[in-house]
Design an enzyme around this catalytic site. Structure first.
Site, short mmCIF file in Angstrom:
data_model
loop_
_atom_site.label_atom_id
_atom_site.label_comp_id
_atom_site.label_asym_id
_atom_site.label_seq_id
_atom_site.Cartn_x
_atom_site.Cartn_y
_atom_site.Cartn_z
CG LEU A 132 -1.97 -1.23 1.10
CD1 LEU A 132 -2.84 -1.29 2.27
CD2 LEU A 132 -2.82 -1.09 0.11
CG HIS B 271 1.26 6.80 -2.07
ND1 HIS B 271 0.67 6.63 -0.70
CD2 HIS B 271 -0.20 7.14 -2.58
CE1 HIS B 271 -0.44 6.71 -0.40
NE2 HIS B 271 -1.10 7.23 -1.38
CG MET C 266 6.67 2.89 4.70
SD MET C 266 7.05 1.74 6.31
CE MET C 266 7.53 0.29 5.59
CD GLU C 267 9.11 5.46 0.06
OE1 GLU C 267 7.92 5.10 -0.38
OE2 GLU C 267 8.78 5.79 1.35
CG ASP D 230 23.75 -12.43 -1.38
OD1 ASP D 230 23.74 -13.51 -0.86
OD2 ASP D 230 23.99 -11.94 -2.24
#
Length: 158
Positions: A75, A77, A113-114, A128
Site C-alpha cells: 500500500l 505510494h 518506508m523508503e 549475502d
C-alpha cells in the site's frame, strides 16, 4: 473511528488518498545494524574480502531498494525520490556495521518506508556478500530515526 489509515470504513485494505495533501519537502532517516565476526569485519575494512568492495555494492542495493519500495510494500505510494543516501559506520568494538539511510523528496506523503527499506536491503546485501565467510551474522535494530515535513512536522526518536 478507525485510526489505521490503511483500512477503509469496512476494515478493508486501502491505499490512502493523498491527493488533497500539500506538497512539502519531506525527509526521513533510518538505521539498521549487522553484527559479524571480527574476521569478517576485518576483511570488509581492509578491502580484502573475496567479493571486493561490499560497501559499494550494498550502498547501490540500498538506493535501488528505496526506489522500488512501492513494489515491495503493497500500500505504499510510488514516490519520485529526489535523494537517497546510504552511509556506514564501523563499530569495531562490537564487531558490527551501522547502516544509516536518508530519503528525501518534495511530495504529498512521507518517505519513512523508503528509508527503512533502504536500510533493510543494505543489511541484507552485506549479509549475502559475506555469508560464505560468516553465516552467523545478525541483522537488527531497524528503525526510523527522524522525519521532517508534512502535517506532522519534525519528529525525532527520543
Amino acid at each position: 473511528m478507525n485510526d489505521l489509515t490503511h483500512l477503509n470504513a469496512k476494515g478493508e485494505a486501502n491505499m490512502v488518498d493523498v491527493s488533497a495533501k500539500e506538497i512539502t519537502a519531506r525527509t526521513a532517516w533510518a538505521e539498521a545494524f549487522i553484527t559479524m565476526s571480527e574476521k569478517t569485519l576485518s576483511l570488509i575494512k581492509s578491502g580484502e574480502h573475496a567479493k571486493g568492495d561490499v560497501f559499494a555494492v550494498a550502498r547501490i542495493a540500498g538506493i535501488q531498494a528505496a526506489k522500488k519500495c512501492s513494489d515491495l510494500i503493497p500500500l505504499c505510494h510510488p514516490l519520485m525520490l529526489s535523494k537517497v543516501q546510504v552511509d556506514f559506520e564501523i563499530d569495531s568494538e562490537n564487531n558490527r556495521v551501522r547502516i544509516i539511510t536518508m530519503c528525501r523528496l518534495a511530495g504529498q506523503t512521507g518517505v519513512e518506508m523508503e528509508a527503512l527499506t533502504a536500510a533493510s536491503v543494505t543489511a541484507l546485501t552485506l549479509f549475502d556478500m559475506c555469508k560464505a565467510v560468516d553465516p552467523a551474522m545478525e541483522i537488527g535494530g531497524i528503525k526510523v530515526l527522524e522525519k521532517q515535513g508534512g502535517k506532522s512536522g519534525h519528529w525525532t526518536r527520543g
